[in-house]
Design a protein around this motif. Structure first.
Motif, PDB file in Angstrom:
ATOM      1  N   GLU A  12       0.825  -1.201   0.000  1.00 38.09           N
ATOM      2  CA  GLU A  12       0.000   0.000   0.000  1.00 38.09           C
ATOM      3  C   GLU A  12       0.866   1.260   0.000  1.00 38.09           C
ATOM      4  O   GLU A  12       0.535   2.258  -0.650  1.00 38.09           O
ATOM      5  N   SER A  13       1.979   1.218   0.714  1.00 40.73           N
ATOM      6  CA  SER A  13       2.889   2.372   0.727  1.00 40.73           C
ATOM      7  C   SER A  13       3.492   2.598  -0.655  1.00 40.73           C
ATOM      8  O   SER A  13       3.617   3.744  -1.113  1.00 40.73           O
ATOM      9  N   ALA A  14       3.860   1.505  -1.334  1.00 38.71           N
ATOM     10  CA  ALA A  14       4.430   1.634  -2.685  1.00 38.71           C
ATOM     11  C   ALA A  14       3.395   2.190  -3.656  1.00 38.71           C
ATOM     12  O   ALA A  14       3.714   3.007  -4.526  1.00 38.71           O
ATOM     13  N   ARG A  15       2.154   1.781  -3.521  1.00 39.38           N
ATOM     14  CA  ARG A  15       1.102   2.278  -4.406  1.00 39.38           C
ATOM     15  C   ARG A  15       0.905   3.782  -4.270  1.00 39.38           C
ATOM     16  O   ARG A  15       0.570   4.472  -5.241  1.00 39.38           O
ATOM     17  N   GLY A  16       1.116   4.279  -3.056  1.00 36.48           N
ATOM     18  CA  GLY A  16       0.925   5.701  -2.823  1.00 36.48           C
ATOM     19  C   GLY A  16       1.883   6.582  -3.599  1.00 36.48           C
ATOM     20  O   GLY A  16       1.636   7.789  -3.745  1.00 36.48           O
ATOM     21  N   ARG A  17       2.971   6.019  -4.115  1.00 34.73           N
ATOM     22  CA  ARG A  17       3.948   6.809  -4.867  1.00 34.73           C
ATOM     23  C   ARG A  17       3.538   7.000  -6.319  1.00 34.73           C
ATOM     24  O   ARG A  17       4.159   7.789  -7.029  1.00 34.73           O
ATOM     25  N   PHE A  18       2.511   6.276  -6.767  1.00 35.51           N
ATOM     26  CA  PHE A  18       2.103   6.333  -8.171  1.00 35.51           C
ATOM     27  C   PHE A  18       0.599   6.615  -8.249  1.00 35.51           C
ATOM     28  O   PHE A  18      -0.207   5.802  -7.798  1.00 35.51           O
ATOM     29  N   PRO A  19       0.209   7.751  -8.797  1.00 41.51           N
ATOM     30  CA  PRO A  19      -1.218   8.121  -8.820  1.00 41.51           C
ATOM     31  C   PRO A  19      -2.118   7.067  -9.457  1.00 41.51           C
ATOM     32  O   PRO A  19      -3.214   6.802  -8.968  1.00 41.51           O
ATOM     33  N   SER A  36      -6.362   3.052  -8.198  1.00 42.29           N
ATOM     34  CA  SER A  36      -6.926   1.804  -8.691  1.00 42.29           C
ATOM     35  C   SER A  36      -7.753   1.116  -7.607  1.00 42.29           C
ATOM     36  O   SER A  36      -7.337   1.040  -6.450  1.00 42.29           O
ATOM     37  N   PRO A  37      -8.910   0.558  -7.974  1.00 41.64           N
ATOM     38  CA  PRO A  37      -9.734  -0.137  -6.979  1.00 41.64           C
ATOM     39  C   PRO A  37      -9.308  -1.581  -6.733  1.00 41.64           C
ATOM     40  O   PRO A  37      -9.806  -2.224  -5.814  1.00 41.64           O
ATOM     41  N   TRP A  38      -8.360  -2.105  -7.541  1.00 43.45           N
ATOM     42  CA  TRP A  38      -8.019  -3.519  -7.466  1.00 43.45           C
ATOM     43  C   TRP A  38      -6.880  -3.764  -6.483  1.00 43.45           C
ATOM     44  O   TRP A  38      -5.939  -2.966  -6.377  1.00 43.45           O
TER      45      TRP A  38
END
Length: 285
Positions: free
Chosen positions: A169-176, A181-183
């Motif tokens: 989840e932290s890594a996802r936060g770096r990329f809009p 994304s809902p998945w």
């Protein structure tokens, strides 16, 4: 009056493979697998009659399919009307395997963290790959000690996956695109499809390929970091990981005691537990 003699008709030529495949009805619910089976056959210029006569061995060699994949496509071909002998789905070998290295966070690479989060979730919530493909972030909640997953079939508590989940989840936060994304397991790059996009829903085939790549990368990491005293153990683990599919991973998790999420694979997992228990009793006696 006797009937006039007629010369027998010559053997009718077989239609082109693409035409022959087009005459068969697509088995309902298996449209993607049927399409991939046809694509594999057409690459070798084989029609349905050819597969019915030869079996899927030639496709398995050309595509480097594993036994579990051959079993799947055999079932799909039979559902489509091809007279193929039943290919049993192989049991995972070995029946017991240390799966924890696949859940260890080793870097900040998004692809690695996505795979680790998936494996950590599946170790405690062994859902089929199709369920993970459609799992949405809103269905996963965190507590201080575990993750809670809610679906139409019920709610499950998943221990031991918090570290991997928070890292992903932290890594996802770096990329809009990933953050929006809902998945749970979104695409990290555009694919060949026209509707493919970063953050979109992955295909089942892409997820299976993702798992295979993660298992092989884990093998490389284990070999690079192993202590000399544990090299033999790691080599045995690496040999098993090289042939590990997600379906086998899931059945091994079920055999280790994870609660069933769907009926698929539960019977095989129960047989694995029975064999392991019987083997332990024989050794103890």
């Amino acid at each position: 009056m006797s009937r006039a003699w007629q010369q027998p008709l010559p053997d009718m030529p077989a239609p082109p493979p693409s035409t022959a495949w087009g005459r068969l009805a697509v088995p309902q619910g298996y449209e993607p697998q049927w399409r991939r089976l046809i694509d594999a056959a057409l690459e070798l210029d084989l029609g349905p009659d050819d597969l019915a006569a030869q079996g899927l061995d030639v496709l398995a060699v050309a595509r480097e399919w594993k036994p579990a994949t051959v079993a799947l496509y055999t079932k799909v071909a039979r559902y489509g009307g091809l007279a193929l002998p039943i290919a049993p789905t192989p049991e995972p070998d070995p029946q017991e395997l240390d799966l924890r290295p696949l859940t260890d966070v080793r870097s900040n690479d998004p692809e690695h963290l996505r795979s680790v989060a998936w494996c950590a979730l599946a170790l405690g919530w062994p859902a089929p790959v199709g369920v993970f493909r459609s799992l949405r972030r809103e269905q996963v909640r965190t507590t201080a000690r575990r993750l809670l997953i809610s679906t139409d079939d019920g709610e499950w508590a998943v221990p031991g996956a918090l570290t991997a989940w928070h890292a992903w989840e932290s890594a996802r936060g770096r990329f809009p695109a990933l953050s929006a994304s809902p998945w749970v397991l979104p695409a990290l790059r555009r694919g060949p499809g026209l509707d493919s996009r970063i953050g979109g829903r992955l295909s089942t085939q892409a997820l299976q390929a993702t798992f295979t790549k993660h298992a092989r990368n884990t093998v490389g990491h284990l070999r690079a970091t192993v202590a000399p005293s544990r090299r033999e153990v790691v080599e045995e683990l690496a040999a098993a990981y090289r042939h590990l599919s997600y379906d086998s991973y899931r059945r091994l998790a079920l055999a280790a005691g994870a609660p069933p999420v769907a009926s698929r694979g539960v019977v095989r997992a129960a047989r694995s537990v029975h064999r392991s228990t019987a083997r332990a009793v024989r050794l103890a006696g």
